[in-house]
Structures are given as structure tokens and as C-alpha cells.
Design an enzyme around this catalytic site. Sequence first.
Site, PDB file in Angstrom:
ATOM      1  N   GLU A  88      -9.426   3.472   2.947  1.00 40.90           N
ATOM      2  CA  GLU A  88      -9.072   3.471   1.529  1.00 40.90           C
ATOM      3  C   GLU A  88      -8.009   2.436   1.173  1.00 40.90           C
ATOM      4  O   GLU A  88      -7.937   1.990   0.031  1.00 40.90           O
ATOM      5  CB  GLU A  88      -8.582   4.871   1.122  1.00 40.90           C
ATOM      6  CG  GLU A  88      -7.091   5.171   1.382  1.00 40.90           C
ATOM      7  CD  GLU A  88      -6.685   5.129   2.840  1.00 40.90           C
ATOM      8  OE1 GLU A  88      -7.570   5.305   3.716  1.00 40.90           O
ATOM      9  OE2 GLU A  88      -5.489   4.881   3.134  1.00 40.90           O
ATOM     10  N   ASP A 119     -12.075   6.926   4.514  1.00 40.74           N
ATOM     11  CA  ASP A 119     -10.777   6.789   5.186  1.00 40.74           C
ATOM     12  C   ASP A 119     -10.330   5.322   5.260  1.00 40.74           C
ATOM     13  O   ASP A 119      -9.185   5.035   5.595  1.00 40.74           O
ATOM     14  CB  ASP A 119     -10.856   7.408   6.588  1.00 40.74           C
ATOM     15  CG  ASP A 119      -9.490   7.663   7.187  1.00 40.74           C
ATOM     16  OD1 ASP A 119      -8.485   7.591   6.442  1.00 40.74           O
ATOM     17  OD2 ASP A 119      -9.419   7.930   8.413  1.00 40.74           O
ATOM     18  N   ARG A 124      -7.600  -0.726   1.969  1.00 37.69           N
ATOM     19  CA  ARG A 124      -8.148  -2.014   1.522  1.00 37.69           C
ATOM     20  C   ARG A 124      -8.752  -1.901   0.122  1.00 37.69           C
ATOM     21  O   ARG A 124      -8.749  -2.857  -0.633  1.00 37.69           O
ATOM     22  CB  ARG A 124      -9.167  -2.517   2.560  1.00 37.69           C
ATOM     23  CG  ARG A 124     -10.376  -1.646   2.723  1.00 37.69           C
ATOM     24  CD  ARG A 124     -11.128  -1.881   4.033  1.00 37.69           C
ATOM     25  NE  ARG A 124     -10.454  -1.256   5.178  1.00 37.69           N
ATOM     26  CZ  ARG A 124     -10.876  -1.379   6.432  1.00 37.69           C
ATOM     27  NH1 ARG A 124     -11.945  -2.099   6.726  1.00 37.69           N
ATOM     28  NH2 ARG A 124     -10.215  -0.784   7.412  1.00 37.69           N
ATOM     29  N   ASP A 148      -2.628  10.346   3.246  1.00 36.76           N
ATOM     30  CA  ASP A 148      -3.987   9.902   3.547  1.00 36.76           C
ATOM     31  C   ASP A 148      -4.662  10.912   4.461  1.00 36.76           C
ATOM     32  O   ASP A 148      -4.477  10.887   5.679  1.00 36.76           O
ATOM     33  CB  ASP A 148      -3.949   8.507   4.206  1.00 36.76           C
ATOM     34  CG  ASP A 148      -5.344   8.020   4.610  1.00 36.76           C
ATOM     35  OD1 ASP A 148      -6.341   8.610   4.141  1.00 36.76           O
ATOM     36  OD2 ASP A 148      -5.413   7.043   5.390  1.00 36.76           O
ATOM     37  N   LYS A 164       0.859  -1.196   0.000  1.00 34.34           N
ATOM     38  CA  LYS A 164       0.000   0.000   0.000  1.00 34.34           C
ATOM     39  C   LYS A 164       0.888   1.236   0.000  1.00 34.34           C
ATOM     40  O   LYS A 164       1.721   1.397   0.892  1.00 34.34           O
ATOM     41  CB  LYS A 164      -0.899  -0.001   1.248  1.00 34.34           C
ATOM     42  CG  LYS A 164      -1.602   1.339   1.532  1.00 34.34           C
ATOM     43  CD  LYS A 164      -2.475   1.295   2.790  1.00 34.34           C
ATOM     44  CE  LYS A 164      -3.017   2.684   3.149  1.00 34.34           C
ATOM     45  NZ  LYS A 164      -3.831   2.699   4.388  1.00 34.34           N
ATOM     46  N   ASP A 196       1.846   6.828   5.132  1.00 35.19           N
ATOM     47  CA  ASP A 196       0.888   5.807   4.699  1.00 35.19           C
ATOM     48  C   ASP A 196       1.353   5.087   3.429  1.00 35.19           C
ATOM     49  O   ASP A 196       0.683   4.191   2.932  1.00 35.19           O
ATOM     50  CB  ASP A 196      -0.492   6.449   4.500  1.00 35.19           C
ATOM     51  CG  ASP A 196      -1.639   5.504   4.814  1.00 35.19           C
ATOM     52  OD1 ASP A 196      -1.413   4.498   5.519  1.00 35.19           O
ATOM     53  OD2 ASP A 196      -2.758   5.754   4.333  1.00 35.19           O
ATOM     54  N   LYS A 251      -9.930  13.000   8.278  1.00 32.95           N
ATOM     55  CA  LYS A 251      -9.331  12.680   9.577  1.00 32.95           C
ATOM     56  C   LYS A 251      -9.278  13.934  10.433  1.00 32.95           C
ATOM     57  O   LYS A 251      -9.211  15.046   9.903  1.00 32.95           O
ATOM     58  CB  LYS A 251      -7.887  12.185   9.378  1.00 32.95           C
ATOM     59  CG  LYS A 251      -7.742  10.790   8.831  1.00 32.95           C
ATOM     60  CD  LYS A 251      -6.271  10.428   8.694  1.00 32.95           C
ATOM     61  CE  LYS A 251      -6.101   9.032   8.130  1.00 32.95           C
ATOM     62  NZ  LYS A 251      -6.615   7.954   8.978  1.00 32.95           N
TER      63      LYS A 251
END
Length: 504
Positions: free
Chosen positions: A345, A343, A347, A261, A256, A279, A268
Site C-alpha cells: 500500500e 499490503d 507505493r 498497516d 509515507k 509504518d 499480514k
Amino acid sequence: MKINLTTQSLFQQKLPSVVLFAFEGEPPKVPASLAPLLQGLNRQEFHGENQQTLLLHTAGHADIAAARVLLVGLGKHQDVTRERTRRAFGTALKRLRDAGIDRTAVQVHCPSPDSLQTIVEAAGLVSYQFTQFKADQHKPALAALTICVPEGSDLPATQQLIKRAQAITESANYARDIANQPGNVVYPSVIAAYARQLAKDTGLKCTVLDKAALQAGGFGGLLAVGGGSAREPYLITLEHRGARASSAKPIALVGKALTFDSGGISLKPGEKMDEMKFDKCGGCAVLGAMRAIALLKLPVNVIGVIAAAENMPSATSYRPGDIVTSYKGADHRAVTIEVLNTDAEGRVVLGDALVYARERHPQAIIDLATLTGACVVALGGCAAGLMGNDEALQEKLRSAGEATGERLWPLPLWQDYKDKIKSDVADIKNTGGREGGAITAAAFLEKYVGKIPWAHLDIAGTAWTTEERPYLAKGATGFGVRLLLETLTQWGSGLNRPPAAPAR
Ligand code: BES
Ligand code: MN
Ligand code: ZN
């Protein structure tokens, strides 16, 4: 950092310093003329406790050529592990750095692959500093380390082991250097540029799918997540062919890489949002691992897949309630996702990447992702979460984690968790609620891997550190690079170690 190798003893080294390990409750082994000096100090100032250090001047002692001796404790003899040694040696080298000393030596009594790697890793990792954006210079890093091995050691073979350990450590630092850069400097196309450059430098094969290619291919997850950003998403592939039988099924590493993010429309909170530049650490670990795999010419076929995107709120963002269709690949039906939280995201992008990896018929898939805050709550920074569908693969990874100090801890993936991501309107939804959040995220990923042996590493707690560690500075840790190299090295040789006891 330059590493020199010699069969001369530690005490013959004409250097500003040498490092001497000591066990708790045992007097350090030193030449006779130094013994009185140490005895006087022993009881009061230095007991050999784990990571305790004492810097001594040696002036006037004929039996030692170095100007200083840095004693460093390993704790009780029977408690010593590779990780303890790494931490003690890292602490020792920082102590020398603080004293302005940039050259030292250390004795390796039994120059096994493990002991040499431990020393080289600690030295290489502790020497890394992220200096790209700082004008005023920091303390000079370690310039040279001399490793003393017993007389009669096989020097060419030892030199090879050191080179190998250096390639791995430098690859971890390479991953850290990409990960530490902020979101305005490293965005998805920059990750693609790093991959292309890496391929050029090492002979890996690199394929990059840009936005147009993703649209043509139906990569609905990556496009949805990347859609809110002015920086377009990319799916990046690196390939290493090292197996003797070129038809050998590859091992797939999937990372990933959210270069930032923000949470997207499900924004967030502001506190600590800056840390979401990290991230991308799963993707950076895949870059670092592929670098080392190529440099060491590992005798396995490996494919690295990196899903790179930026998650931002805007008029073109995906929204809560949206239904997104994942990449369907050649051989199966597309999974549809009900987006309940933009959020969650990671996956969503990984779904596409896993299907893409699966199309190559890998013998195993290992994914690395800073996937959930829930994993940080569960394990903190001490271990990454380990989930999957294959016990043997998990055990391979877990024991590599013990060897490298990049620890993994298993979480269960029972049907009850899988039930939590069922959706009323799509195949699955992208959140399973707060409870068991690390596991329901893994249950989501499992939908995309089918029956292929797969392991998921949730590195949200281990990918970066906000506190200095014995051999790691604040910032990205490179977590995963050394772990994957250890795993794949054991894989290639077919010689799996007996399961290591969990380290203290
Ligand atoms: N990248 C984050 C996970 C994360 C959070 C890593 C904090 C490290 C520190 C991920 O994309 C995320 O936001 N996950 C959500 C999922 C939730 C909305 C179901 C989370 O963990 O809160
Ligand atoms: Mn998120
Ligand atoms: Zn994320």
C-alpha cells in the site's frame, strides 16, 4: 537536557562526574596526580577498546574536582569516526545513568562543527525515552552536560553551533515521539494536527487535504488505501521559504505515514504486526526535518508532503484485483494501478503524493518510506536502501549518511526491474514478486516522478529498532531527520564535502 559551555578544563569541573575519552593502547591524558591511579588499572581493567567503560572514584586526588571519572574507549586512534564517537559517548552516558548520575562534563579538544554536533547528538539522542504511557518512572535522564573547550575558543560561535545541533537532535526526538505512539492514539487526522501545530509554532505554512478534498482532486491511491479504515486519510503539506530568491525551486521531501498497516484484505500474519505502528516513520521524519529546517531558517525552499492513511481490512477496503487511478496532477496523464496485494500500500499512497509534489516543480524530490520487508532482508538495520534516477543527488545523500551515521546503501534500478511491474490490465501492478522486492517497489515510484531528480530511501529496516543501540533506545530512531538536515545544509551552502570514506 541543559548544555553548558566553558573554557575551564575538564578537571576543574565540580560535578558528580566527568567523561574522559581514551584510545586503545594509549594512556588517557590526565593530570599528574591521577596517573598512578590509572596506571594500576590500565592493563587489567581498561584498554580503551571501542565502547569499553570504567567508572573511577577520584577521592583524594587534588588535581580533579569531579567525584568520578568515567573512562570510555574509542578504539584505535586511526579507526575513530564520528559514528564511533557517538556510540562511545552514548554508551558512557548510559553507564552514568545506570549509576544514578545525571550531570557530567566532556572535553572537546577541537570544537569544530562536526565534533560538537557529534557530542550533542549522542547526548540528546541517548537521553530520549518514550514515557507517555508509563506511570512508574525510569532512570532519570541526563539533566546537564558541560562541554569544555580550549581556552581562547570563540564562545559565541561555539554556542551557536551547539544550539544548531540541539535543534536538529530535538527534532529527531520529536519525530521519534510521534512515531512511538500507537495506532489507536496517532491516526491520520492526528498527524495532520501535529503538522498544523508545528506550522503554528515555527512559521511554516501548512495545507491539509481531507477526504472530501482528496475525492474532489482525484487522489485515487490514497483514497483506496485509506478506504478500509474508520480513520480517514489525509494529504498534508508543510512549506518553508528560506531561499533568497523567493522564486527558487523547492526541494520536496515526501513521507509515507501509514499510522497502522495491517496489510488490509491481504492481511499480514499476526506475529510482529504491532510493529506496523511504525509504518508512519517516513512521514514522521518529514515532520521532524521540517521542524529543524524552520528553526534553523535554512536558506532553501523546502516542501514537505505527507501521505497519511491507515490500512485496514473491512467491507470498504480496496481489494486484490482492483484497478486504482492515481492522482493525475495538472501536467500529465494519470497512472492506473492493478492491485495484486493490498499490503503493498505504501507505493500506492506515495504515487499520489509524488505527483502532488511534482506539481510544485521541485528541483529534487527525496522520499522516505518504510516500504518493503525485502529491504530489511537485504540491509538489516545497518543502512537504508538508496535508489533513484540521479547520481549526484544520491551521492549527496550517501555522504550525509556517512556524516550522520544514518547510513544509506545503493541498490540498482535497472530496466529489468522496471519490467517486473508491467500489468496486463493497467499501467503498472503494485507488486513485482518477492525477488528484488525493494527495487521493484522503487521502480513503481519512479513512474510518478518522471525526469525530476529523485531519490527514494527505503527506511523499513532503520526506522525503528527492537534492540537497544549505543545511543538509541528501543523503538523509533528518528532516522532521516539528521540525514536530511545534513543534506540540505550542504545544499544551501553549496559547499559539498569530498565524498566521505565509508565508515568502518
Ligand atoms: N510497511 C510494509 C513494509 C515493512 C515490512 C516494513 C516489515 C518494515 C517491516 C509494507 O507496506 C509492506 O507490507 N510491503 C510488502 C510488499 C509486498 C506485499 C509486495 C512486503 O514488504 O512484504
Ligand atoms: Mn503493507
Ligand atoms: Zn506499509
